[in-house]
Design a protein around this motif. Sequence first.
Motif, PDB file in Angstrom:
ATOM      1  N   ASN A   1       0.336 -12.865   2.120  1.00 37.88           N
ATOM      2  CA  ASN A   1       0.116 -13.496   0.829  1.00 37.88           C
ATOM      3  C   ASN A   1       0.461 -14.974   0.938  1.00 37.88           C
ATOM      4  OD1 ASN A   1       1.495 -14.280  -2.059  1.00 37.88           O
ATOM      5  ND2 ASN A   1      -0.402 -13.110  -2.221  1.00 37.88           N
ATOM      6  N   VAL A   2      -0.415 -15.829   0.450  1.00 36.22           N
ATOM      7  CA  VAL A   2      -0.208 -17.279   0.507  1.00 36.22           C
ATOM      8  C   VAL A   2       0.960 -17.697  -0.383  1.00 36.22           C
ATOM      9  CG1 VAL A   2      -1.266 -19.503  -0.074  1.00 36.22           C
ATOM     10  CG2 VAL A   2      -2.581 -17.774   1.168  1.00 36.22           C
ATOM     11  N   GLY A   3       1.119 -17.030  -1.534  1.00 41.66           N
ATOM     12  CA  GLY A   3       2.153 -17.421  -2.485  1.00 41.66           C
ATOM     13  C   GLY A   3       3.571 -17.138  -2.034  1.00 41.66           C
ATOM     14  N   ASN A   4       3.782 -16.079  -1.233  1.00 43.96           N
ATOM     15  CA  ASN A   4       5.149 -15.723  -0.858  1.00 43.96           C
ATOM     16  C   ASN A   4       5.357 -15.485   0.640  1.00 43.96           C
ATOM     17  OD1 ASN A   4       4.269 -13.046  -0.315  1.00 43.96           O
ATOM     18  ND2 ASN A   4       4.593 -12.461  -2.440  1.00 43.96           N
ATOM     19  N   GLY A   5       4.289 -15.495   1.440  1.00 41.54           N
ATOM     20  CA  GLY A   5       4.410 -15.334   2.891  1.00 41.54           C
ATOM     21  C   GLY A   5       4.724 -13.926   3.357  1.00 41.54           C
ATOM     22  N   LEU A   6       4.675 -12.935   2.452  1.00 43.55           N
ATOM     23  CA  LEU A   6       4.949 -11.556   2.843  1.00 43.55           C
ATOM     24  C   LEU A   6       3.686 -10.882   3.381  1.00 43.55           C
ATOM     25  CD1 LEU A   6       7.278 -10.484  -0.103  1.00 43.55           C
ATOM     26  CD2 LEU A   6       7.941 -11.196   2.203  1.00 43.55           C
ATOM     27  N   CYS A   7       3.879  -9.873   4.230  1.00 44.38           N
ATOM     28  CA  CYS A   7       2.774  -9.182   4.901  1.00 44.38           C
ATOM     29  C   CYS A   7       2.483  -7.832   4.257  1.00 44.38           C
ATOM     30  CB  CYS A   7       3.141  -8.944   6.370  1.00 44.38           C
ATOM     31  SG  CYS A   7       3.173 -10.449   7.355  1.00 44.38           S
ATOM     32  N   LEU A   8       1.211  -7.424   4.350  1.00 47.84           N
ATOM     33  CA  LEU A   8       0.804  -6.112   3.836  1.00 47.84           C
ATOM     34  C   LEU A   8       1.081  -5.024   4.860  1.00 47.84           C
ATOM     35  CD1 LEU A   8      -2.625  -6.788   2.100  1.00 47.84           C
ATOM     36  CD2 LEU A   8      -0.327  -6.754   1.108  1.00 47.84           C
ATOM     37  N   GLN A   9       1.513  -3.862   4.350  1.00 50.51           N
ATOM     38  CA  GLN A   9       1.669  -2.676   5.190  1.00 50.51           C
ATOM     39  C   GLN A   9       1.604  -1.440   4.308  1.00 50.51           C
ATOM     40  OE1 GLN A   9       5.796  -3.411   6.596  1.00 50.51           O
ATOM     41  NE2 GLN A   9       6.228  -1.348   5.830  1.00 50.51           N
ATOM     42  N   PRO A  10       1.173  -0.299   4.875  1.00 49.28           N
ATOM     43  CA  PRO A  10       1.216   0.947   4.113  1.00 49.28           C
ATOM     44  C   PRO A  10       2.668   1.379   3.885  1.00 49.28           C
ATOM     45  CG  PRO A  10      -0.269   1.132   5.988  1.00 49.28           C
ATOM     46  CD  PRO A  10       0.509  -0.137   6.160  1.00 49.28           C
ATOM     47  N   GLU A  11       2.899   2.011   2.757  1.00 55.52           N
ATOM     48  CA  GLU A  11       4.220   2.551   2.443  1.00 55.52           C
ATOM     49  C   GLU A  11       4.546   3.669   3.417  1.00 55.52           C
ATOM     50  OE1 GLU A  11       6.355   3.789  -1.701  1.00 55.52           O
ATOM     51  OE2 GLU A  11       4.272   4.384  -1.453  1.00 55.52           O
ATOM     52  N   ASP A  12       5.799   3.736   3.868  1.00 56.74           N
ATOM     53  CA  ASP A  12       6.241   4.833   4.725  1.00 56.74           C
ATOM     54  C   ASP A  12       6.365   6.097   3.896  1.00 56.74           C
ATOM     55  OD1 ASP A  12       6.458   3.202   6.973  1.00 56.74           O
ATOM     56  OD2 ASP A  12       8.545   2.690   6.544  1.00 56.74           O
TER      57      ASP A  12
END
Length: 178
Positions: free
Chosen positions: A37-48
């Motif tokens: 995400n450009v706004g917060n720098g966090l990455c996407l991943q599926p939930e465990d």
Amino acid sequence: MVLLLASFGLLVAAGGVRAQPGTGPATLTGELHPIKNVGNGLCLQPEDGPDADPRILQMTCTGKPNQAWTTLGSGTGRYWFVNAAGGRCVSVGDIPINHGIVVAGNCSLSDGSGRTPSNAQWVPSGSLPGSVALRSWVGRTTTAFCLDVPGGSGAPGTAVQLYTCNGTPAQRWTVGAG
């Protein structure tokens, strides 16, 4: 289990996703990259967890396979994002709505009718790789709903959603780079 999607040059196996060179429509050559995400720098991943179609979360970037995605192009401006750890695609339900759930769902590239199912495809606002908004494609139509971080939250573990496209950083994603 090994699933070969030969027409798209993609091999999905327990060990991850690898493109087959020189095959299929426009791709990012099967390279694995995070979607950030450009706004917060966090990455996407599926939930465990044991869910068949786990929700997609934003998490602190770790470089692990569950945050690695390969981008497959349909050749028509639509893309699939396939997770390296589970071989599942970023997908939405059949009815796009605000606060709609986004999951790691079925990557089936054919529904048996010779047509391509739509709810695992996305239409970027610009060229890939790059920083883009990702508009959902449902019912064989581009919708008015984008992949979104609820309220622009910077909290790791927040599930992403569909929301009316609004051009905010919460809806901009770095795809296919980094």
